[in-house]
Design a protein around this motif. Sequence first.
Motif, short mmCIF file in Angstrom:
data_model
loop_
_atom_site.label_atom_id
_atom_site.label_comp_id
_atom_site.label_asym_id
_atom_site.label_seq_id
_atom_site.Cartn_x
_atom_site.Cartn_y
_atom_site.Cartn_z
N ALA A 189 24.08 -9.79 88.21
CA ALA A 189 24.37 -8.79 87.17
C ALA A 189 25.80 -9.01 86.71
CB ALA A 189 24.18 -7.38 87.74
N ALA A 225 18.12 -11.50 91.95
CA ALA A 225 19.00 -10.71 91.07
C ALA A 225 19.50 -9.48 91.81
CB ALA A 225 18.24 -10.31 89.80
N SER A 226 19.23 -9.45 93.10
CA SER A 226 19.59 -8.28 93.89
C SER A 226 21.01 -8.42 94.41
CB SER A 226 18.62 -8.17 95.06
OG SER A 226 18.96 -7.08 95.88
N SER A 227 21.59 -7.30 94.81
CA SER A 227 22.88 -7.37 95.49
C SER A 227 22.72 -6.90 96.93
CB SER A 227 23.91 -6.50 94.75
OG SER A 227 23.43 -5.17 94.68
N LYS A 228 21.45 -6.81 97.37
CA LYS A 228 21.17 -6.29 98.72
C LYS A 228 20.65 -7.39 99.64
CE LYS A 228 20.52 -1.56 97.29
NZ LYS A 228 21.10 -1.73 95.95
N ALA A 281 8.63 -14.36 84.22
CA ALA A 281 9.73 -13.43 83.98
C ALA A 281 9.47 -12.04 84.56
CB ALA A 281 9.98 -13.30 82.49
N VAL A 322 13.26 -15.47 91.57
CA VAL A 322 14.56 -15.08 91.03
C VAL A 322 15.27 -14.20 92.06
CG1 VAL A 322 15.70 -13.66 89.26
CG2 VAL A 322 13.88 -15.26 88.62
N ARG A 370 16.77 -7.52 100.53
CA ARG A 370 15.87 -8.04 99.50
C ARG A 370 16.08 -9.54 99.29
NH1 ARG A 370 12.31 -6.12 96.10
NH2 ARG A 370 11.80 -7.35 94.27
N ASN A 385 27.54 -8.23 84.27
CA ASN A 385 28.31 -7.09 83.73
C ASN A 385 28.97 -6.25 84.81
OD1 ASN A 385 27.17 -8.03 81.48
ND2 ASN A 385 26.28 -6.10 80.80
N ALA A 386 28.42 -6.33 86.02
CA ALA A 386 28.90 -5.46 87.09
C ALA A 386 30.14 -6.00 87.79
CB ALA A 386 27.78 -5.22 88.11
N ALA A 410 12.88 -9.39 79.17
CA ALA A 410 13.90 -9.76 80.16
C ALA A 410 15.01 -10.60 79.53
CB ALA A 410 13.27 -10.51 81.33
N GLU A 411 14.83 -10.98 78.27
CA GLU A 411 15.85 -11.78 77.59
C GLU A 411 16.48 -11.01 76.44
OE1 GLU A 411 14.15 -14.94 79.87
OE2 GLU A 411 13.04 -13.70 78.51
N GLU A 412 17.62 -11.52 76.02
CA GLU A 412 18.30 -10.90 74.89
C GLU A 412 17.52 -11.19 73.60
OE1 GLU A 412 20.75 -8.78 75.43
OE2 GLU A 412 20.53 -9.27 77.54
N ILE A 426 20.25 -14.88 89.27
CA ILE A 426 20.74 -14.25 88.03
C ILE A 426 21.56 -13.03 88.43
CG2 ILE A 426 20.12 -13.37 85.75
CD1 ILE A 426 17.37 -14.67 86.08
#
Lengths: 394, 270
Positions: free
Chosen positions: B185, B162-165, B136, B160, B168, B187-188, B67-69, B183
């Motif tokens: 997204a 991380a949803s856009s809904k 994680a 966490v 949820r 990039n979006a 889940a991490e870079e 967290i």
Amino acid sequence: MQKGRFGQFGGQFISEKLMDELLCLEAQYQFYQSDPGFQQELDYLLKTYAGRPSLLYFAERMTKDLGGAKIYLKREDLNHTGSHKINNVLGQILLAKKMGKKRVIAETGAGQHGVATATVAALFGMECEIFMGKVDTDRQALNVYRMELLGAKVHAVTSGTQTLKDAVNETMREWANSFQDTHYVLGSVMGPHPFPTIVRDFQSIIGKETRQEILQKEGKLPAAVLACVGGGSNAMGMFYAFVQDVNVRLIGCEAGGKGVDTPLHAATMARGVPGIFHGMKSYFCQDENGQIAPVYSISAGLDYPGIGPEHAFLRDSGRAEYFPITDDQAVAAFEYLARAEGIICAIESAHAVAYARFLAPQMRKDECIVVCLSGRGDKDVAAIARYRGVQIDE
Amino acid sequence: MSLQLHGIEGFKSMSRIQSAFQNGKALVAFLTVGDPTKEATIRSVLLMEQAGVDLIQLGIPFSDPTAEETQIQESNLRALRNGMTVDEVFAVIKEIREKSNVPLLLYSYLNPVFHYGYERFFSRCGELSVDAVEIADLPFEEKEEVSLVAKKNEVDIISVIASSKQKRIAQIAKEATGFLHIIPAINAYTGIALERELEKIMVWIRKETKIPAIVDLDIRIPEQAKLAAWVADGAFVLCPYIALDAWENGQADGKILQYMANMKNTLQEC
């Protein structure tokens, strides 16, 4: 049973970052799975593009030589792109297209899944990026170039052990950053729900065809079906149609590397313990602190520290059996099949052939077994030459 | 004052997590235990507390933190090469607890915890006053895996978002404990779209719960922390990696103090 579980195994042990997309994938898959139009399109592609149904070949010389059960080979190696991987990829990319995705990404070990993904992406006019461990790009250089020829971008993964596990890590990372327009074409019956189910369903055509063909040829079911297992997609595809046929032994052959009593193997069933990794609860090779262990196999496609959760369930419930095959045994079987039947199979599939050489002589002549030849071996010729101390230029 | 009042009235006194959000916008900082050494981790925690960090998240190293870079994976692998184990992490926490009462939470992948044993892990957390655990790879769907044993040991499981809904987000927020870790997204969204998205998420969260929420935007400079503080109750930052030689030649202390103090100052201005 909880959603996406096979007994205690499976589940969705994945970062919350991917949950919106996994739930969407699950819903879309449920919809298209029962959509006759989708199934027709997929059947058409499997027939006209992949070349299905694949042959069920009676290996007469091998049978005579071993002197026991009749041996049939399910020739997934004859599919377009040279392995069973195309079955799953056609299904998933068709699904991705329906979901409006423009780009696909995938992990690959031996490169067979990467080649299949790059191929179908080209067919559908989609962008494609493949993640492959640096160690594997070196030992399967031919497949890297094949993917590039097909228009895919290949990333050599240099993190961790630089093999299949790390390729999966990187693909998951990339997916978390790009799922808005990108589908992850997971290549085996592993990962978080719904992947183990989706991949098994798309691969189950192997067993379905085999069951029909063997009934036509022999008038009865085989005593055993054999397949190699890394993540376990060709094995699950072969086993699934026979799960209810309790008299058919389901036998998975895993990578014993230099031997399961050495540290150099990828024998998840023989040496792994339950754990949670890559989105699923299953068996994993790991150390006493729950750190994922480096694994080893001559076969880049079986060089993975885990196994699909449905296999874990089939093993624990006593329905399927799993045996480790060493590098030496696999290479010997690779050479044996070439001479006995004129078939150069993938080194992965050679693990199943090796167990057939052991099993068939112990069986009666009126019994038959089916070995899944999951892929062809052109990609392995240089590596086998090196194994035998012969230096050749690819 | 409120602490005492709650005590007198028989309510549970304010948890350390709640207290971490009493000092303006909260600064939550992460570091991997054992990278570059155990001693450096202990020293870093004390320095971060001194610099005004409100809540410190300690990462249990894992071989494959998907889940991490990769930068975090490298940090994890360095710590593992130093022999870091779950028991060693608890030993580090024990030493920290002898010197500091700073709110601490653990961050882990599920497998090391599963291997250690859920009961053993969470009871050890309870004993050492670890206030919360974030896992994680344990989304809402799988939280029953540890929720009962965590509750029994009075350890919050951090959820966490991380949803856009909305559906949820509401589902998760309603059952969340401790604080919420958002967290998005990143990039979006570009520019103002990210801010609007975060504001929308906060509205949805606030309909369901009063517990604090922090935002994780891959923050590297104080300016980036402003957005997190603007929309939510705090910002999540990574402690900068400081190589062993900087610890040996005495440059590390200043670096950490300055980095974290700058972050906290920026948050105080919001």
